[in-house]
Design a protein around this motif. Structure first.
Motif, mmCIF file in Angstrom:
data_model
loop_
_atom_site.group_PDB
_atom_site.id
_atom_site.type_symbol
_atom_site.label_atom_id
_atom_site.label_comp_id
_atom_site.label_asym_id
_atom_site.label_seq_id
_atom_site.Cartn_x
_atom_site.Cartn_y
_atom_site.Cartn_z
ATOM 1 N N UNK A 36 0.821 -1.215 0.000
ATOM 2 C CA UNK A 36 0.000 0.000 0.000
ATOM 3 C C UNK A 36 0.849 1.257 0.000
ATOM 4 N N UNK A 37 2.032 1.208 0.646
ATOM 5 C CA UNK A 37 2.869 2.394 0.698
ATOM 6 C C UNK A 37 3.364 2.781 -0.696
ATOM 7 N N UNK A 38 3.725 1.779 -1.507
ATOM 8 C CA UNK A 38 4.187 2.078 -2.861
ATOM 9 C C UNK A 38 3.075 2.680 -3.698
ATOM 10 N N UNK A 39 1.877 2.118 -3.582
ATOM 11 C CA UNK A 39 0.736 2.654 -4.331
ATOM 12 C C UNK A 39 0.436 4.080 -3.885
ATOM 13 N N UNK A 40 0.535 4.330 -2.586
ATOM 14 C CA UNK A 40 0.300 5.680 -2.058
ATOM 15 C C UNK A 40 1.326 6.657 -2.621
ATOM 16 N N UNK A 41 2.593 6.236 -2.644
ATOM 17 C CA UNK A 41 3.651 7.107 -3.155
ATOM 18 C C UNK A 41 3.463 7.414 -4.636
ATOM 19 N N UNK A 42 3.079 6.391 -5.403
ATOM 20 C CA UNK A 42 2.909 6.574 -6.847
ATOM 21 C C UNK A 42 1.791 7.552 -7.174
ATOM 22 N N UNK A 43 0.814 7.653 -6.279
ATOM 23 C CA UNK A 43 -0.345 8.499 -6.547
ATOM 24 C C UNK A 43 -0.409 9.731 -5.654
ATOM 25 N N UNK A 44 0.685 9.972 -4.915
ATOM 26 C CA UNK A 44 0.782 11.152 -4.051
ATOM 27 C C UNK A 44 -0.388 11.237 -3.068
ATOM 28 N N UNK A 45 -0.692 10.082 -2.475
ATOM 29 C CA UNK A 45 -1.764 9.999 -1.487
ATOM 30 C C UNK A 45 -1.212 9.393 -0.209
ATOM 31 N N UNK A 46 -1.952 9.514 0.866
ATOM 32 C CA UNK A 46 -1.573 8.864 2.109
ATOM 33 C C UNK A 46 -2.155 7.458 2.146
ATOM 34 N N UNK A 47 -1.528 6.582 2.911
ATOM 35 C CA UNK A 47 -2.070 5.226 3.050
ATOM 36 C C UNK A 47 -3.441 5.264 3.707
ATOM 37 N N UNK A 48 -3.650 6.229 4.583
ATOM 38 C CA UNK A 48 -4.956 6.370 5.241
ATOM 39 C C UNK A 48 -6.053 6.645 4.224
ATOM 40 N N UNK A 49 -5.737 7.477 3.236
ATOM 41 C CA UNK A 49 -6.716 7.789 2.193
ATOM 42 C C UNK A 49 -7.080 6.537 1.402
ATOM 43 N N UNK A 50 -6.087 5.699 1.094
ATOM 44 C CA UNK A 50 -6.345 4.474 0.342
ATOM 45 C C UNK A 50 -7.170 3.489 1.164
ATOM 46 N N UNK A 51 -6.860 3.384 2.454
ATOM 47 C CA UNK A 51 -7.631 2.485 3.325
ATOM 48 C C UNK A 51 -9.086 2.946 3.381
ATOM 49 N N UNK A 52 -9.304 4.244 3.507
ATOM 50 C CA UNK A 52 -10.673 4.769 3.542
ATOM 51 C C UNK A 52 -11.390 4.475 2.233
ATOM 52 N N UNK A 53 -10.659 4.583 1.104
ATOM 53 C CA UNK A 53 -11.241 4.266 -0.189
ATOM 54 C C UNK A 53 -11.685 2.808 -0.236
ATOM 55 N N UNK A 54 -10.814 1.916 0.253
ATOM 56 C CA UNK A 54 -11.132 0.480 0.268
ATOM 57 C C UNK A 54 -12.404 0.223 1.072
ATOM 58 N N UNK A 55 -12.502 0.867 2.236
ATOM 59 C CA UNK A 55 -13.678 0.697 3.094
ATOM 60 C C UNK A 55 -14.932 1.189 2.378
ATOM 61 N N UNK A 56 -14.813 2.337 1.710
ATOM 62 C CA UNK A 56 -15.972 2.905 1.030
ATOM 63 C C UNK A 56 -16.450 2.012 -0.106
ATOM 64 N N UNK A 57 -15.506 1.299 -0.717
ATOM 65 C CA UNK A 57 -15.856 0.421 -1.825
ATOM 66 C C UNK A 57 -16.312 -0.962 -1.365
ATOM 67 N N UNK A 58 -16.374 -1.167 -0.052
ATOM 68 C CA UNK A 58 -16.909 -2.415 0.470
ATOM 69 C C UNK A 58 -15.889 -3.461 0.830
ATOM 70 N N UNK A 59 -14.607 -3.110 0.871
ATOM 71 C CA UNK A 59 -13.547 -4.059 1.225
ATOM 72 C C UNK A 59 -13.078 -3.807 2.653
ATOM 73 N N UNK A 60 -12.567 -4.850 3.283
ATOM 74 C CA UNK A 60 -12.074 -4.708 4.644
ATOM 75 C C UNK A 60 -10.797 -3.881 4.705
ATOM 76 N N UNK A 61 -10.041 -3.868 3.628
ATOM 77 C CA UNK A 61 -8.793 -3.117 3.601
ATOM 78 C C UNK A 61 -8.086 -3.280 2.279
ATOM 79 N N UNK A 62 -6.862 -2.795 2.191
ATOM 80 C CA UNK A 62 -6.084 -2.822 0.953
ATOM 81 C C UNK A 62 -5.839 -4.243 0.464
ATOM 82 N N UNK A 63 -5.524 -5.143 1.382
ATOM 83 C CA UNK A 63 -5.208 -6.520 0.990
ATOM 84 C C UNK A 63 -6.379 -7.178 0.279
ATOM 85 N N UNK A 64 -7.578 -6.923 0.773
ATOM 86 C CA UNK A 64 -8.752 -7.539 0.156
ATOM 87 C C UNK A 64 -9.018 -6.947 -1.225
ATOM 88 N N UNK A 65 -8.821 -5.642 -1.361
ATOM 89 C CA UNK A 65 -8.967 -5.005 -2.669
ATOM 90 C C UNK A 65 -7.943 -5.575 -3.645
#
Length: 249
Positions: A36-65
């Motif tokens: 998740x850290x690499x994906x966050x860096x590539x998109x200039x986002x925080x890991x927290x933002x990605x985790x929140x995105x995963x939750x909003x899309x119905x996944x438990x977290x980054x690993x499940x996505x």
């Protein structure tokens, strides 16, 4: 486990589309699991933002996505997709599927459109959302005639890009607004991919690639079950999986 298909029916923000595209790009190249850290860096986002995105899309977290997105790249996926497609597409052939895969491969940078009326429009919306998640540029609910009028009114030139593609959905293949969209699209060099019940329809004759779905079930009575729309969505899912399975590495 969250409902992975919830992802396919949500409107994604631009940042969310970039995250999905970034993950699938790594998977397509056959790389090992990307954190998740690499994906966050590539998109200039925080890991927290990605985790929140995963939750909003119905996944438990980054690993499940990540697991959900990587399943379509399973080494046995192509064989399973071929079997599923044979059961869903009446005119299935290896040559037909190969042509679709080639067209989609050549359209990564092209503009894609969908057209359909009524329930077919809902299917078109699904196709557009599915392709946008995969990183394609898709226009939905835009009648091609209106789109071209806008371009002409604003003096926007046609660029020497890959030929755009229009995905048309019509049970009868004779729906007026759909035929009009396809007719205008063909006049401007678009490729046409059609999902219909009738291989002998006007729409089928105007198309470059035709997928016949439920062709033997011609009853369109409102009181009877109509599996056409659901089967088109299932067939498209298998076609997308087949495309990605053949473009790994």
């Amino acid at each position: 486990m969250g409902d992975g298909y919830f992802l396919l029916t949500n409107l994604l923000s631009e940042d969310e589309k970039k995250v999905i595209t970034s993950i699938t790009a790594h998977i397509e190249r056959g790389e090992k699991r990307v954190g998740i850290q690499q994906i966050a860096n590539e998109n200039y986002l925080s890991t927290t933002t990605i985790v929140k995105m995963c939750k909003r899309l119905g996944f438990d977290g980054y690993s499940e996505l990540y697991y959900y997105l990587s399943r379509q790249f399973d080494s046995h996926g192509e064989e399973r997709s071929a079997e599923s497609l044979k059961s869903l597409i009446d005119n299935y052939s290896d040559e037909l599927i190969a042509r679709f895969r080639k067209l989609l491969s050549h359209s990564r940078q092209a503009k894609l459109f969908t057209t359909g009326e009524g329930f077919s429009n809902i299917v078109g919306s699904y196709i557009a959302q599915r392709l946008s998640i995969c990183g394609f540029m898709v226009f939905n609910n835009v009648h091609f005639y209106d789109y071209m009028l806008f371009r002409h009114a604003h003096h926007l030139p046609d660029s020497p890009e890959t030929a755009p593609v229009m995905f048309a959905v019509s049970q009868s293949g004779e729906t007026g607004p759909v035929l009009n969209d396809v007719r205008h699209a063909r006049q401007h060099g678009h490729k046409i991919v059609t999902f219909t019940k009738r291989s002998d329809s006007t729409l089928a004759r105007m198309s470059d690639i035709v997928f016949v779905v439920d062709g033997s079930r011609q009853t369109l009575a409102g009181s009877l079950p109509n599996t056409f729309f659901g089967h088109v969505i299932l067939a498209f899912e298998e076609l997308v999986a087949f495309y990605f399975n053949g473009n790994q590495g």
